[in-house]
Design a protein around this motif. Sequence first.
Motif, PDB file in Angstrom:
ATOM      1  N   TYR A  18      -4.668   6.426  -1.130  1.00 37.28           N
ATOM      2  CA  TYR A  18      -3.812   5.510  -0.784  1.00 37.28           C
ATOM      3  C   TYR A  18      -4.190   4.296  -2.101  1.00 37.28           C
ATOM      4  O   TYR A  18      -5.300   4.067  -2.365  1.00 37.28           O
ATOM      5  CB  TYR A  18      -3.964   4.877   0.654  1.00 37.28           C
ATOM      6  CG  TYR A  18      -3.050   5.616   1.653  1.00 37.28           C
ATOM      7  CD1 TYR A  18      -1.638   5.309   1.612  1.00 37.28           C
ATOM      8  CD2 TYR A  18      -3.738   6.615   2.337  1.00 37.28           C
ATOM      9  CE1 TYR A  18      -0.895   6.090   2.503  1.00 37.28           C
ATOM     10  CE2 TYR A  18      -2.913   7.272   3.181  1.00 37.28           C
ATOM     11  CZ  TYR A  18      -1.543   7.043   3.273  1.00 37.28           C
ATOM     12  OH  TYR A  18      -0.804   7.794   4.289  1.00 37.28           O
ATOM     13  N   ILE A  28      -4.459   5.621   6.740  1.00 36.54           N
ATOM     14  CA  ILE A  28      -4.131   4.111   6.743  1.00 36.54           C
ATOM     15  C   ILE A  28      -5.091   3.702   7.960  1.00 36.54           C
ATOM     16  O   ILE A  28      -5.517   2.703   7.525  1.00 36.54           O
ATOM     17  CB  ILE A  28      -2.529   4.007   7.149  1.00 36.54           C
ATOM     18  CG1 ILE A  28      -1.791   4.180   5.800  1.00 36.54           C
ATOM     19  CG2 ILE A  28      -2.269   2.592   7.621  1.00 36.54           C
ATOM     20  CD1 ILE A  28      -2.243   3.059   4.318  1.00 36.54           C
ATOM     21  N   PHE A  82      -8.352   3.098   6.914  1.00 32.82           N
ATOM     22  CA  PHE A  82      -8.195   1.739   5.913  1.00 32.82           C
ATOM     23  C   PHE A  82      -8.334   0.570   6.404  1.00 32.82           C
ATOM     24  O   PHE A  82      -8.869  -0.359   6.150  1.00 32.82           O
ATOM     25  CB  PHE A  82      -7.440   2.149   4.997  1.00 32.82           C
ATOM     26  CG  PHE A  82      -6.737   1.039   3.925  1.00 32.82           C
ATOM     27  CD1 PHE A  82      -7.896   0.548   2.967  1.00 32.82           C
ATOM     28  CD2 PHE A  82      -5.561   0.365   3.902  1.00 32.82           C
ATOM     29  CE1 PHE A  82      -7.688  -0.720   2.144  1.00 32.82           C
ATOM     30  CE2 PHE A  82      -5.300  -0.678   3.127  1.00 32.82           C
ATOM     31  CZ  PHE A  82      -6.377  -1.241   1.979  1.00 32.82           C
ATOM     32  N   VAL A  88       0.892  -1.173  -0.064  1.00 36.76           N
ATOM     33  CA  VAL A  88       0.041  -0.037  -0.100  1.00 36.76           C
ATOM     34  C   VAL A  88       0.863   1.046   0.013  1.00 36.76           C
ATOM     35  O   VAL A  88       1.749   1.206   0.724  1.00 36.76           O
ATOM     36  CB  VAL A  88      -1.075   0.017   1.082  1.00 36.76           C
ATOM     37  CG1 VAL A  88      -1.537   1.377   1.323  1.00 36.76           C
ATOM     38  CG2 VAL A  88      -1.886  -1.177   1.151  1.00 36.76           C
ATOM     39  N   LEU A  95      -1.276  -8.342   2.323  1.00 38.90           N
ATOM     40  CA  LEU A  95      -0.495  -7.123   2.276  1.00 38.90           C
ATOM     41  C   LEU A  95       0.914  -7.109   2.833  1.00 38.90           C
ATOM     42  O   LEU A  95       0.803  -7.718   4.264  1.00 38.90           O
ATOM     43  CB  LEU A  95      -1.060  -5.720   2.799  1.00 38.90           C
ATOM     44  CG  LEU A  95      -2.409  -5.518   2.498  1.00 38.90           C
ATOM     45  CD1 LEU A  95      -2.904  -4.413   3.082  1.00 38.90           C
ATOM     46  CD2 LEU A  95      -2.263  -4.788   1.033  1.00 38.90           C
ATOM     47  N   SER A 111      -6.961   2.331  -6.295  1.00 41.00           N
ATOM     48  CA  SER A 111      -7.023   2.787  -5.092  1.00 41.00           C
ATOM     49  C   SER A 111      -7.143   1.612  -3.780  1.00 41.00           C
ATOM     50  O   SER A 111      -7.670   0.545  -4.342  1.00 41.00           O
ATOM     51  CB  SER A 111      -8.162   3.798  -4.786  1.00 41.00           C
ATOM     52  OG  SER A 111      -9.503   3.075  -5.337  1.00 41.00           O
ATOM     53  N   ALA A 112      -6.678   2.026  -2.887  1.00 40.37           N
ATOM     54  CA  ALA A 112      -6.574   0.816  -1.812  1.00 40.37           C
ATOM     55  C   ALA A 112      -7.986   0.712  -1.216  1.00 40.37           C
ATOM     56  O   ALA A 112      -8.123   1.664  -0.219  1.00 40.37           O
ATOM     57  CB  ALA A 112      -5.508   1.193  -0.750  1.00 40.37           C
ATOM     58  N   ASN A 113      -8.941  -0.153  -1.596  1.00 44.40           N
ATOM     59  CA  ASN A 113     -10.104  -0.526  -0.860  1.00 44.40           C
ATOM     60  C   ASN A 113     -10.468  -1.614  -1.603  1.00 44.40           C
ATOM     61  O   ASN A 113     -10.142  -2.227  -2.467  1.00 44.40           O
ATOM     62  CB  ASN A 113     -11.079   0.865  -1.345  1.00 44.40           C
ATOM     63  CG  ASN A 113     -11.510   1.077  -2.682  1.00 44.40           C
ATOM     64  OD1 ASN A 113     -10.616   0.155  -3.696  1.00 44.40           O
ATOM     65  ND2 ASN A 113     -12.178   1.880  -3.136  1.00 44.40           N
ATOM     66  N   ASP A 166       2.694   4.446   5.463  1.00 47.65           N
ATOM     67  CA  ASP A 166       1.787   5.247   6.103  1.00 47.65           C
ATOM     68  C   ASP A 166       2.551   6.686   5.873  1.00 47.65           C
ATOM     69  O   ASP A 166       3.411   7.005   6.432  1.00 47.65           O
ATOM     70  CB  ASP A 166       1.642   5.064   7.383  1.00 47.65           C
ATOM     71  CG  ASP A 166       0.465   5.833   8.157  1.00 47.65           C
ATOM     72  OD1 ASP A 166      -0.145   6.914   7.391  1.00 47.65           O
ATOM     73  OD2 ASP A 166       0.116   5.585   9.174  1.00 47.65           O
ATOM     74  N   LYS A 225      -8.969  -6.966  -3.692  1.00 44.84           N
ATOM     75  CA  LYS A 225     -10.141  -5.997  -3.870  1.00 44.84           C
ATOM     76  C   LYS A 225     -11.413  -6.912  -4.038  1.00 44.84           C
ATOM     77  O   LYS A 225     -12.620  -6.315  -3.817  1.00 44.84           O
ATOM     78  CB  LYS A 225      -9.854  -5.152  -4.867  1.00 44.84           C
ATOM     79  CG  LYS A 225      -8.767  -4.189  -4.750  1.00 44.84           C
ATOM     80  CD  LYS A 225      -8.804  -3.028  -5.958  1.00 44.84           C
ATOM     81  CE  LYS A 225      -9.766  -1.898  -5.704  1.00 44.84           C
ATOM     82  NZ  LYS A 225      -9.381  -0.885  -6.055  1.00 44.84           N
ATOM     83  N   LEU A 264      -3.151   0.531  -4.129  1.00 43.56           N
ATOM     84  CA  LEU A 264      -2.545  -0.867  -3.963  1.00 43.56           C
ATOM     85  C   LEU A 264      -1.479  -0.889  -5.287  1.00 43.56           C
ATOM     86  O   LEU A 264      -1.958  -0.859  -6.208  1.00 43.56           O
ATOM     87  CB  LEU A 264      -3.618  -1.876  -4.414  1.00 43.56           C
ATOM     88  CG  LEU A 264      -4.586  -2.247  -2.937  1.00 43.56           C
ATOM     89  CD1 LEU A 264      -5.614  -3.100  -3.600  1.00 43.56           C
ATOM     90  CD2 LEU A 264      -3.780  -2.784  -1.966  1.00 43.56           C
ATOM     91  N   VAL A 308       2.876  -1.657   4.405  1.00 38.56           N
ATOM     92  CA  VAL A 308       1.828  -0.737   4.177  1.00 38.56           C
ATOM     93  C   VAL A 308       2.670   0.530   4.426  1.00 38.56           C
ATOM     94  O   VAL A 308       3.172   0.676   5.710  1.00 38.56           O
ATOM     95  CB  VAL A 308       0.700  -0.701   5.127  1.00 38.56           C
ATOM     96  CG1 VAL A 308      -0.097   0.603   5.368  1.00 38.56           C
ATOM     97  CG2 VAL A 308      -0.183  -1.879   4.803  1.00 38.56           C
TER      98      VAL A 308
END
Lengths: 357, 356
Positions: free
Chosen positions: B36, B153, B156, B29, B168, B141-143, B173, B55, B38, B171
């Motif tokens: 943020y 972060i 999320f 991430v 992951l 996008s990271a979701n 931040d 995802k 991926l 990450v």
Amino acid sequence: MKILSIETSCDETAAAVTEGRRVLSNVVFSQINIHKKYGGVYPALAKRAHEEKLPIVVKKAVKNAGIDLGEIGAIAVTFGPGLVVALEVGLRKAKKLASELKKPLIPVNHLEAHFYSCWAQNRNGRPLREFAFPFLGLVVSGGHTSLILVKNHLDYQVLGQTLDDACGEALDKAAKVLGLGYPGGPIMEELSLKGDPDFLDLPVPMKTHPGLNLSYSGLKTSFKNRVARLSQKTVRKNLPGLAASFQQVAFEAILVKLKRALLTTGTKNLVAGGGVLANKKLRLLIKQLALKLGVKVFFPPFPKLVGDNAAMVGVAGYYKYQEGIYLKKNFDPLDRIARPDLNLWTKNPPGVAKRAR
Amino acid sequence: MKIIKLTLANLEKIANSAQKALQAGNLIVIPSDTAYGLAARADSSKAVRKVLDFKGRLPDKGISVFLSGLAAVKKYAFISSGQLEVLRTLLPGAFTLILDSRRLLSSLLEPADKTLGVRVIKHEFVSQLLKKTGFPFTATSANLSGRGPHYSIPAFLKTLSDRKKKQLSLVIDAGRLPRRPVSTVIRLTSEKIKVIRPGLLNPRLVLNQRTKNPMATIKLAQKIYQDFLEKKLASRAVGVILRGGLGSGKTVFAQGIGRLFNRQLFSPTFVLMDEHPINRGNLRNIYHLDLYRLENPEEINDLDLTHFFQKGNLLLFEWGEKLASFGEFKKTGAAFYWLQIEAKGENIRDFKLYQL
């Protein structure tokens, strides 16, 4: 009374629950990959995506509002203007819900909904913002360029509109003439920032034409002819100037008519909506004009109410319900219309709604 | 899952760790110019698969990639020299450009139409990382699928189950990111739709006329309606394919017919299809369509046009050469005309009407 509202005129699948002006929930399903700043229908997504997403979106709107479906007092739905196959999906669902719940169905015009978005409130009744009648409504989008005088609730008078292409569409097509991509609006905006708007001297459409109608088809053709006369190399080297010249004239055309409309009607309030208002330059020009004329400008109070959404349909629906404009039991007279008259289902509703009064 | 805080001082060091993780084909991430994101190396389907799995998304929508600059864009996608000028002005910027892919990266990144979404942005960390890796990585996008983007972060991570967190490897931040909206998507692809050509349809030239101004075009449209279309409408549907460049007068022609019935017709580009109930003489409805924005033949099927092909209905198709399913409509017994419009000067237009 709580209203469940549905909006599928374009490519956003949306549902909301409202109570008067207060928005209890507002769910918009938008294709993440297709962030459309300037609006427009993507047919591939429209019908199938709506059919797939609408049941989920409606459920979520009810859940987010923290209520049961049984607490809903009426259903409001957009019947036009828009893409008919998309509108049909929303209308079918709204009719089904209304007959299952045995509740009235309120037909809402997409344009009037945009005006009401400026008076929506959050759950706690904020902002307090009073209705500012009469106001001049300006809608500038991929499909509309209209000036409408709104004297009171549901009292609309179309003062002027484009006779052919809409402003957003003209920007798209100018981008195409320059060999740029789609949607053209954001590219034209970005290029314009770096270009000289006087690079090409283009005629402002309908400037000397009396009245408040607009036209973009002539500008489009003359832009195309002017660009065709330049060498490929000149065009490539001067893309920012060409874009800026076209954009300036396209907006000037609106400002000329906007000023004329404000002066002739003496209206001191302006409500502006539609996708092309995402263009910062246009917003600035409108604000400057309003300041000069001592006119107050209103935009929707929350970002989620700027683009297409169902909350605005619910708020408009509430005021229509107050005026007795809704259908009971027999929903057949309500059909989707690609480009309805703004006064249809308002002051002179067809038979059934009148009887319901 | 390892979380590390990014500061200006440790940017170089963290970019190195991120590079190693990506190199190994891991999912990480990272901060970006918007939300943020991926990141996984884009040249490895195994790595891209991890993005899709995380995802919970099918590989049918396409995943954009971060590229370092114009040279990289040229390497991975087809661009014309004209488009190159546009990109010089737009990039780096908050745009996602959809281009025809050269298919050098994982095929999982590309939707069925073989396009690639690329992003070239102004962002210290992403630029550093691209320089270090030498290969592009995903810019999504990271979701989880169907949820909004994240700008912090902790917020999320709260949405993730332990199982998701395990997917992951790293990450990064960078604190709370400014809430910039997602990028604007711009298509710069070539048209994929098959264009129909009248040559194959045994066309018969029935009228050949020049007009010198829009008013004359309106009169000509009315004459064509009265001499050709009206009679046919008594027994069947009539389709007219209007073919001519931008600004050639297709809408003006349609407006001419509308005026016979006191109808103002507008450009239907935005709504795709306008419906005008007329019910006068042989004419029931005018359907005024504009296929300008259609990009593949499936989209025409989505319009469900077949049930509009009924006795007394007149269908005017601007950009009608895109009517790929023409053969199907012809089978309904509808009469078809092809109107070729050519601009011969500022206002002069040549009209050739063919019966198909």
